[in-house]
Enzyme design. Structure first.
Site, mmCIF file in Angstrom:
data_model
loop_
_atom_site.group_PDB
_atom_site.id
_atom_site.type_symbol
_atom_site.label_atom_id
_atom_site.label_comp_id
_atom_site.label_asym_id
_atom_site.label_seq_id
_atom_site.Cartn_x
_atom_site.Cartn_y
_atom_site.Cartn_z
ATOM 1 C CG HIS A 43 -5.563 0.931 -9.088
ATOM 2 N ND1 HIS A 43 -5.241 0.412 -10.309
ATOM 3 C CD2 HIS A 43 -6.910 1.065 -9.052
ATOM 4 C CE1 HIS A 43 -6.358 0.246 -10.999
ATOM 5 N NE2 HIS A 43 -7.386 0.638 -10.269
ATOM 6 C CG HIS B 298 -13.448 -4.504 -8.883
ATOM 7 N ND1 HIS B 298 -13.028 -3.318 -9.407
ATOM 8 C CD2 HIS B 298 -14.019 -5.187 -9.930
ATOM 9 C CE1 HIS B 298 -13.329 -3.283 -10.711
ATOM 10 N NE2 HIS B 298 -13.929 -4.401 -11.046
ATOM 11 C CG ASP C 127 -13.555 2.854 -4.940
ATOM 12 O OD1 ASP C 127 -14.464 3.422 -5.554
ATOM 13 O OD2 ASP C 127 -13.124 1.736 -5.237
HETATM 14 N N1 CMC Z 1 -3.245 -1.240 2.624
HETATM 15 C C1 CMC Z 1 -2.104 -1.794 3.090
HETATM 16 N N2 CMC Z 1 -1.226 -2.465 2.327
HETATM 17 C C2 CMC Z 1 -1.518 -2.583 1.026
HETATM 18 C C3 CMC Z 1 -2.690 -2.037 0.467
HETATM 19 C C4 CMC Z 1 -3.564 -1.336 1.314
HETATM 20 N N3 CMC Z 1 -4.689 -0.785 0.828
HETATM 21 N N4 CMC Z 1 -2.727 -2.315 -0.854
HETATM 22 C C5 CMC Z 1 -1.628 -3.023 -1.118
HETATM 23 N N5 CMC Z 1 -0.885 -3.193 0.007
HETATM 24 C C6 CMC Z 1 0.441 -3.846 0.125
HETATM 25 C C7 CMC Z 1 0.314 -5.364 0.014
HETATM 26 O O1 CMC Z 1 0.144 -5.955 1.287
HETATM 27 C C8 CMC Z 1 1.641 -5.700 -0.627
HETATM 28 O O2 CMC Z 1 2.645 -5.625 0.380
HETATM 29 P P1 CMC Z 1 3.938 -6.601 0.281
HETATM 30 O O3 CMC Z 1 4.638 -6.229 -0.986
HETATM 31 O O4 CMC Z 1 4.736 -6.265 1.505
HETATM 32 O O5 CMC Z 1 3.419 -8.005 0.273
HETATM 33 C C9 CMC Z 1 1.904 -4.543 -1.584
HETATM 34 O O6 CMC Z 1 1.209 -3.420 -1.006
HETATM 35 C C10 CMC Z 1 1.406 -4.783 -3.015
HETATM 36 O O7 CMC Z 1 0.031 -5.028 -2.948
HETATM 37 P P2 CMC Z 1 -0.756 -6.170 -3.753
HETATM 38 O O8 CMC Z 1 -1.877 -6.654 -2.891
HETATM 39 O O9 CMC Z 1 0.213 -7.185 -4.280
HETATM 40 O O10 CMC Z 1 -1.304 -5.335 -4.958
HETATM 41 P P3 CMC Z 1 -2.441 -5.783 -5.944
HETATM 42 O O11 CMC Z 1 -2.151 -5.096 -7.220
HETATM 43 O O12 CMC Z 1 -2.596 -7.259 -5.976
HETATM 44 O O13 CMC Z 1 -3.780 -5.194 -5.251
HETATM 45 C C11 CMC Z 1 -5.534 -3.747 -4.662
HETATM 46 C C12 CMC Z 1 -4.346 -3.995 -5.595
HETATM 47 C C13 CMC Z 1 -6.358 -2.565 -5.150
HETATM 48 C C14 CMC Z 1 -6.443 -4.986 -4.657
HETATM 49 C C15 CMC Z 1 -4.995 -3.484 -3.224
HETATM 50 O O14 CMC Z 1 -4.148 -2.341 -3.238
HETATM 51 C C16 CMC Z 1 -6.108 -3.296 -2.210
HETATM 52 O O15 CMC Z 1 -6.665 -4.289 -1.705
HETATM 53 N N6 CMC Z 1 -6.491 -2.012 -1.885
HETATM 54 C C17 CMC Z 1 -7.567 -1.728 -0.978
HETATM 55 C C18 CMC Z 1 -8.898 -1.943 -1.690
HETATM 56 C C19 CMC Z 1 -9.222 -0.819 -2.654
HETATM 57 O O16 CMC Z 1 -9.140 0.357 -2.314
HETATM 58 N N7 CMC Z 1 -9.682 -1.214 -3.862
HETATM 59 C C20 CMC Z 1 -10.156 -0.267 -4.874
HETATM 60 C C21 CMC Z 1 -9.307 -0.216 -6.091
HETATM 61 S S1 CMC Z 1 -9.730 1.198 -7.131
HETATM 62 C C22 CMC Z 1 -11.338 0.880 -7.664
HETATM 63 C C23 CMC Z 1 -11.412 -0.208 -8.657
HETATM 64 O O17 CMC Z 1 -10.757 -0.102 -9.704
HETATM 65 O O18 CMC Z 1 -12.145 -1.176 -8.412
#
Ligand code: CMC
Length: 424
Positions: free
Chosen positions: A306, A265, A364
């Protein structure tokens, strides 16, 4: 609002009719509240398919990359408004006229100082404590200082608490930084605007008061606007959940700060810079991209992806533009970290893994580069996010309390032992 209906067919039981609710924009929502009477619940870990509340504050269309506050696009607010005006909009539903704005700004300025005794809290922390750890403690401690505005059922108290929180967050955030530096804490200056005053408290000292660059103050103000609210994310939902039990606003915001801290987050802006440091140079990018794609490696490309945006994060577009402005104002050309970030973005936007999963740079990704250029240390990045998001948290808290609400109490799918006997 509920003229359409859905039918739930459960094997061996009578069908259940569920109303479909329609918002002003966005997808319809199936109202499952009556399901409890059937003895069943819905199962949705991570709230992937669940609207936890009704709200009029912020709308996101993640497929189109749209973010609206009270109907106004974020790009327009970032360009044509300022942070305090955006705060007024989020809190009150409309932009202020000149008189309303002047009154609001003056009220905010009236509350910028913190109780002198609050300073003593800082001494209990190690100088190398993470600033977010200090923020959680000190913001929570505000409830011990402002007893006169803790009645959550009194709209005037709610208003006063909201103003206090928005006013005092920059002061507390800057105090946190000064404490870590071993420098004297600076009192706020009410002749400056919100962002200028924050930069003054961060970077000036009693022996040297330098003027604040208007370009940097404008960039800071834009960063505040871009982080002001983002509907029902993890920290806002935490504030609502804590608030639903009747907890006081300072405690609720402290809970929001704790939820924001995580790297998935608000902690992502700090994690982006740490990641760029770890990657080191353009030659190492491929290795890290491979790590990000490897299911057996916990590494993720920070600043990408996201939960809601499956298109460009509109905040990232404005942030990138602001980043260019700040670097040019500071005469930073060919910054190696920015070059690394741009190359990373280029690769991620063309790589099938990231394209298939709609992983675009989020807000971010660029905010860290701007904050670093302004001179803000990496460990303070999430604090700045918390400062700016306080208005969003408090707007949602006020919205919840001003209508009918119930204590938030999710249910579970129990998969542990059934009843067993200690004597067997
Ligand atoms: N790098 C590599 N792979 C990723 C990433 C990433 N940053 N984000 C998602 N994935 C992959 C994930 O492994 C999954 O792959 P698969 O379908 O093969 O299992 C797929 O993409 C879907 O991801 P998810 O984890 O199910 O998506 P989510 O909606 O649960 O998570 C997130 C969203 C923001 C937590 C995640 O994208 C992440 O951890 N990003 C990096 C951290 C980040 O930049 N966070 C800031 C968000 S914006 C500021 C805020 O609002 O707080």
């Amino acid at each position: 609002m509920a003229d359409k209906k859905a039918q739930l067919i459960i094997e061996g039981a009578a069908p259940v009719e569920l109303p479909i609710l329609t918002g002003t924009v966005g997808p319809d929502v199936i109202d499952v509240r009556s399901l409890t009477s059937t003895g069943r619940f819905t199962f949705d870990p991570g709230f992937m398919s669940t609207a936890s509340c009704e709200s009029k504050i912020t709308y996101i269309d993640g497929d189109q990359g749209i973010l609206l506050h009270r109907g106004y696009p974020i790009e327009q607010l970032a360009e044509q408004s300022d942070y305090l005006e955006t705060c007024y909009l989020l809190l009150n539903g409309e932009l202020p006229n000149a008189e309303e704005k002047a009154k609001f700004v003056s009220t905010i300025k009236n509350h910028t100082m913190v109780h002198e005794q609050l300073k003593t809290f800082f001494n209990g922390f190690r100088r190398d404590a993470h600033p977010m750890a200090i923020m959680c403690g000190v913001v929570g401690a505000l409830s011990a200082f402002y007893h006169d505005s803790l009645d959550i059922n009194n709209p005037h108290h709610r208003e006063v608490s909201a103003m206090r929180l928005i006013s005092k967050m920059p002061t507390i955030a800057a105090m946190t930084y000064k404490y870590s530096m071993g420098q004297p804490m600076m009192y706020p200056r009410n002749d400056l605007d919100y962002a200028e005053n924050f930069l003054h408290m961060m970077f000036n000292t009693p022996c040297e008061i330098k003027p604040i660059s208007p370009v940097l103050a404008k960039a800071m103000d834009k960063i505040f606007i871009l982080h002001a609210d983002h509907e029902q994310n993890a920290s806002t939902s935490t504030v609502r959940l804590a608030g639903s039990s009747g907890a006081n606003p300072f405690a609720c915001i402290a809970a929001g700060i704790a939820a924001l801290w995580g790297p998935a987050h608000g902690g992502a802006n700090e994690a982006v810079l740490n990641m760029l440091d770890e990657i080191g140079s353009v030659e190492n990018i491929d290795k890290f991209i491979a790590k990000a794609k490897d299911k057996n490696d916990p590494f993720k490309l920070m600043g990408f992806g996201h939960r809601v945006y499956k298109n460009r994060d509109p905040r990232a577009t404005v942030m990138k533009q602001t980043c260019d402005e700040v670097l040019s104002e500071l005469g930073i050309h060919n910054d190696p970290q920015l070059q690394l970030a741009m190359r990373l973005e280029e690769i991620a936007l063309t790589d099938p893994y990231f394209k298939e999963r709609n992983l675009y740079p989020n807000v971010d990704f660029y905010s860290g580069i701007i904050l670093k250029a302004i001179g803000i240390p990496t460990s303070m990045f999430t604090v700045i996010f918390a400062l700016a998001r306080t208005v969003g948290w408090i707007s949602h808290w006020k919205e919840m309390l001003s209508g009918p609400y119930k204590i938030g109490r999710p249910r579970q799918l129990y998969t542990g032992y059934p009843k067993r006997d200690l004597n067997k």
